[in-house]
Motif scaffolding. Sequence first.
Motif, PDB file in Angstrom:
ATOM      1  N   ASP A 175       0.829  -1.214   0.000  1.00 58.48           N
ATOM      2  CA  ASP A 175       0.000   0.000   0.000  1.00 58.48           C
ATOM      3  C   ASP A 175       0.861   1.260   0.000  1.00 58.48           C
ATOM      4  O   ASP A 175       0.522   2.263  -0.637  1.00 58.48           O
ATOM      5  CB  ASP A 175      -0.958  -0.001   1.191  1.00 58.48           C
ATOM      6  CG  ASP A 175      -0.230  -0.114   2.528  1.00 58.48           C
ATOM      7  OD1 ASP A 175       0.857  -0.723   2.558  1.00 58.48           O
ATOM      8  OD2 ASP A 175      -0.755   0.394   3.544  1.00 58.48           O
ATOM      9  N   LYS A 176       1.994   1.212   0.701  1.00 55.87           N
ATOM     10  CA  LYS A 176       2.913   2.354   0.712  1.00 55.87           C
ATOM     11  C   LYS A 176       3.570   2.516  -0.658  1.00 55.87           C
ATOM     12  O   LYS A 176       3.746   3.633  -1.152  1.00 55.87           O
ATOM     13  CB  LYS A 176       4.002   2.147   1.767  1.00 55.87           C
ATOM     14  CG  LYS A 176       3.517   2.241   3.201  1.00 55.87           C
ATOM     15  CD  LYS A 176       3.620   3.661   3.706  1.00 55.87           C
ATOM     16  CE  LYS A 176       3.313   3.722   5.194  1.00 55.87           C
ATOM     17  NZ  LYS A 176       3.310   5.112   5.673  1.00 55.87           N
ATOM     18  N   GLY A 234       1.783   4.369  -3.453  1.00 54.96           N
ATOM     19  CA  GLY A 234       1.825   5.825  -3.321  1.00 54.96           C
ATOM     20  C   GLY A 234       3.092   6.455  -3.867  1.00 54.96           C
ATOM     21  O   GLY A 234       3.162   7.671  -4.038  1.00 54.96           O
ATOM     22  N   HIS A 235       4.121   5.630  -4.134  1.00 54.97           N
ATOM     23  CA  HIS A 235       5.399   6.144  -4.656  1.00 54.97           C
ATOM     24  C   HIS A 235       5.459   6.151  -6.180  1.00 54.97           C
ATOM     25  O   HIS A 235       6.400   6.727  -6.751  1.00 54.97           O
ATOM     26  CB  HIS A 235       6.565   5.298  -4.138  1.00 54.97           C
ATOM     27  CG  HIS A 235       6.758   5.363  -2.653  1.00 54.97           C
ATOM     28  ND1 HIS A 235       6.401   6.461  -1.904  1.00 54.97           N
ATOM     29  CD2 HIS A 235       7.287   4.455  -1.780  1.00 54.97           C
ATOM     30  CE1 HIS A 235       6.692   6.232  -0.633  1.00 54.97           C
ATOM     31  NE2 HIS A 235       7.231   5.030  -0.535  1.00 54.97           N
ATOM     32  N   LYS A 278       5.418  10.469   5.690  1.00 55.33           N
ATOM     33  CA  LYS A 278       4.970   9.106   5.392  1.00 55.33           C
ATOM     34  C   LYS A 278       6.109   8.156   5.032  1.00 55.33           C
ATOM     35  O   LYS A 278       5.924   6.952   4.999  1.00 55.33           O
ATOM     36  CB  LYS A 278       3.973   9.145   4.227  1.00 55.33           C
ATOM     37  CG  LYS A 278       2.697   9.906   4.550  1.00 55.33           C
ATOM     38  CD  LYS A 278       1.766   9.930   3.344  1.00 55.33           C
ATOM     39  CE  LYS A 278       0.491  10.700   3.649  1.00 55.33           C
ATOM     40  NZ  LYS A 278      -0.410  10.766   2.471  1.00 55.33           N
TER      41      LYS A 278
END
Length: 404
Positions: A54-55, A58-59, A181
């Motif tokens: 999930d992280k 976002g990248h 984050k």
Amino acid sequence: MIKELLSSKFVQNTGKSWLQQEGTRHFIGRGLLMANGASWSHQRHIVAPAFMADKLKGHVGYMVECTKKMVRNLYDVIGSSTRTEVEIGGYLTMLTADIIARTEFDTSYETGRRIFHLLDKLQILTAQSSRYLWIPGSRFFPSKFRREIKSIKADVERLLMAIIETKKEGAEFGRMSSYGKGLLGMLLAEMQKKKEGFSYDLELIMDECKTFFFAGHETSALLLTWTVMLLATNNDWQEKARAEVLEVCGDGVPTADHLPKLTVLQMIINESLRLYPPASLLPRMAFQDFKLGDLHIPKGLSIWIPVLAIHHDKSLWGNDANEFNPDRFSGRSFALTRNFLPFASGPRNCVGQAYALMEAKIILAMLLSSFSFTISENYRHAPVNVLTLKPKHGVQIYLKPLRV
């Protein structure tokens, strides 16, 4: 036996030796890569969420934007020429440095560039100085060599401290709702927790930053550089990969949903990692006596797992083991066997594996859709080991733009 040694069964009984830790003390210190036992377990548990799926999704936007900037730079270098030679390794190194600086440390390209330049010098000096660790007491002798290492280490830590202080001030004075984050934000938040036993202090956070600044760009840059070299010398596979990228992504940029569909590109990346694994050797030390297969392993024994030799073993991979053949990874299960160890295996495998593969797919897909490339006659094939497997003289390729 290798699979068993790297499994959870021996994760507390083996680890990094004193010699390894001392050899990298000024480079990455007590970061995750050199941690052992309970400290390693705590550090791994804390940093792992920064690299969860999930992280990572976002990248994707950051990775695409940074790659667009590199592609524009390459177009500017080419200009009106239809074929221009570039040393692609340098561009890819700065690109991966830019990406890790933005995604995990929320810092500028310029600050990231300065940190990577210093870490690169520190890596070379550290590798050279570790030769003398075999001489008892040698690490206590003052020398110009050691003064230079300490000076560069201090410069790196000053830059990291400036980033950390900016984040802390932003959170404390309400300019930011959290420390951020990325990985650094997570580490700073962890430091604020008052816990008994293991806890992060500023020194350990800086060691962790150095570890991930280095590992997050060095190994990714090498994976990309070797893959471009292989595609530049194997035009048929370059064309197959480009056709797949155009079919999956069309005229647009790669998205998180596109990446699992780039199966040919994944095969090419796997074959590149097999032929040129960034870490060609996995050293471990036994911290107590244990039995491994039919072998008795005494406490204090060093065990070296020769990844490069395993990846080129003809009895495992066939008579074409030294040749570029991505088709050997067409069966997905084969890529996951114990014979394929580019990111190690078991609990101590590379925590940033998914990050590196996602980044590699995005960058290669955008390169393939923007340029065709062939190897230059000036390229000299000379892989050299300096903690990682590098092309000694760089990788010179001819770039031809595909878009006007």
